[in-house]
Design an enzyme around this catalytic site. Sequence first.
Site, PDB file in Angstrom:
ATOM      1  N   ASP A  53      10.248  -6.585  -8.242  1.00 27.75           N
ATOM      2  CA  ASP A  53       9.483  -7.720  -8.309  1.00 27.75           C
ATOM      3  C   ASP A  53       9.512  -8.509  -7.021  1.00 27.75           C
ATOM      4  O   ASP A  53      10.251  -8.395  -6.351  1.00 27.75           O
ATOM      5  CB  ASP A  53      10.278  -8.318  -9.675  1.00 27.75           C
ATOM      6  CG  ASP A  53       9.595 -10.601  -9.998  1.00 27.75           C
ATOM      7  OD1 ASP A  53       8.801 -10.456  -9.803  1.00 27.75           O
ATOM      8  OD2 ASP A  53      10.739 -10.428  -9.454  1.00 27.75           O
ATOM      9  N   GLU A  70       6.199  -5.476  -6.629  1.00 30.35           N
ATOM     10  CA  GLU A  70       5.293  -5.894  -6.166  1.00 30.35           C
ATOM     11  C   GLU A  70       4.663  -6.410  -4.370  1.00 30.35           C
ATOM     12  O   GLU A  70       5.986  -7.772  -4.014  1.00 30.35           O
ATOM     13  CB  GLU A  70       5.206  -7.565  -7.053  1.00 30.35           C
ATOM     14  CG  GLU A  70       4.818  -8.077  -7.374  1.00 30.35           C
ATOM     15  CD  GLU A  70       5.419  -9.392  -7.847  1.00 30.35           C
ATOM     16  OE1 GLU A  70       4.252 -10.277  -8.370  1.00 30.35           O
ATOM     17  OE2 GLU A  70       6.324  -9.659  -8.157  1.00 30.35           O
TER      18      GLU A  70
END
Length: 712
Positions: free
Chosen positions: A342, A378
């Site tokens: 993330d 990401e």
Amino acid sequence: MQVWPGEAYPLGATYDGAGTNFAVFTEAADRVELCLLHDDGSETAVELRESDAFVRHAYLPGVMPGQRYGFRVHGPFAPERGLRCNSAKLLLDPYAKAVSGQVQWGEEVYGYHFGAPDQRNDLDSAPHTMSSVVINPYFDWGDDRPPRTDYHRTVIYEAHVKGLTMRHPGLPDELRGTYAGLAHPAVIEHLTRLGVTALELMPVHQFVNDHRLVDMGLNNYWGYNTIGFFAPHNAYASWGDRGQQVLEFKSAVRALHEAGIEVILDVVYNHTAEGNHLGPTLSFKGIDNPSYYRLTDDPRYYMDTTGTGNSLLMRSPHVLQLIMDSLRYWVTEMHVDGFRFDLAATLARQFHEVDRLSSFFDLVQQDPVVSQVKLIAEPWDVGEGGYQVGNFPPLWTEWNGKYRDTVRDLWRGEPRALAEFASRLTGSSDLYQDDGRRPLASINFVTCHDGFTLHDLVAYNDKHNDANGEDNRDGESHNRSWNCGVEGDTDEAAVRELRGRQMRNFIATLMLSQGVPMISHGDEFARTQRGNNNAYCQDNEISWVDWPDAEEAADAAGDERAALLEFTRAMVDLRSEHPVFRRRRFLHGRPVEGTRDELSDVAWFTPEGEQMAQADWDSAPASALAVFLNGNAISEPGPRGEHIADDSFLLMFNASHEPLDFLVPVDHGRQWQVVVDTARPEGVPPGQGPKVAAGDRLTLPDRSLTVLQRPA
């Protein structure tokens, strides 16, 4: 109680069959107490007197799995120096393998008094916070082996443990929302029939429900608020939270592996749940605040490139050790097969700017365990210069946000989308080829947990996030969505038919694209969040997957959902059966040496059957094209060096608002067969599709996609 010196490594609580070794790093502390917690609310404190390189440690004979514990750190509370030690706060072990309980919010769990952030708060947090748990590390894995599915054969399914299983009609109530629910045959059967090879789980590291959300009657449903990087989130366990959650998670991984499905974890190593200077003191902040967090020039405050209040200090050797130890633990002990990082750009911020040569990437590259699993970035964060799609090191794959945006733009009719769409369809060589990566570096997706679902992408122009309690201010306002003429639910048959066609267009495009496809859970049968594009706090039926059942199939909506599911399965099957859609090298646009085929491996045509010229690519209103994929011109060899041959395909895209005639090119094959037609309600012609000859004209309805196949 006997207290032996113990060892400084490994960090955390390590049970060896006779007792437990405890070790915790802190450079800020004057003294550290290990507190063994008892069910009557009392605790036994043991001072960790031994210290090696700022690691305090002790071995306690007879301390067994299931024992709850925490640390009390005695040291300076001096926010102006970045120090926030407070022995009144029971702190989680940063290396805890399991966590028991939840935070009960109140002033007790904060290191300061409300309204006076620089004034030390001596209220005891122990009755109001979570506790670490000693676990039994032993587990019978049997003959478990990682599937190790090659990227070119991978189909990723992004899912939430609770959201996927909470409303499944085939699960008993006690397994809904749990790791055991993931392992249930009904869930695994759905995944295998869909053709999924990898289950990418939204955060399962122990996380915290924010104080603000709890006060609003909401929860941190998505889980991007980690407090324990080694512990499976205890609320997803049906067996208990005194270490049973570890066994339950391992059992789920073992069951998924038996079905040939890899497990990828969405991990949040960029920040913790302790927030900014006004956040609670739960673990890292009270143990050694300046060693774990990026502080500003005024060390009372935190640098925040994540939008959550803090960022971990990626140039700290102790933070890097924590992350690498955590990653190795999940691979070696929990048997997971990869990670999706993330806001991964934050991990590259060794100093201020994003640096692809940062220490974190060096450590991953040379690690013999972590470097061998799937690593997905990401590739952005909210800091300056944080959008880094295409800029991660060669070992990494990336969520391709440009793929998502371009495909959405094409099908909603945005001008000047064709040229970039062609690049995205063929693996985004403009992003990945220059650093030695291949099409498989691109994780292609149209939707994910963040944003509209596939159904909502074609049913809403605007976000509808009122349930989040922020007056619809939260969430992305530019969704690249199109409601097909009506906002939200409608009974208008023409609108419903167009929405179904658009969903089929997106799924077909995803499965026909070079790269690695990712499906968001429930999109295969048109899951809706009723227009909420930021359902991070909706732990309810807004977010939970609404599974089709036998009764629903009797009405029109149920029939549409069932048809979309069958179409998705058919498209995944088409992709898996044909290596021409799963290329491991970029297309060249010319014939491939060593083959007898004089045609290029890829060719682009206008609807009139003419080769695309530069003027065609540059034309603003152009929204249709055809692409020829030559199955006889696959340049990469098979595993034994053999030549790979496949059928050839002609993909026809009509993203315009009117029907268009497409001429089948005259020199790229004489006989073709229709195998995909998104204008049909079922999307795939039943049995054998109609035959088409070179020079024939096909009329594609507005916003539709047709695929022709030519045998090798």
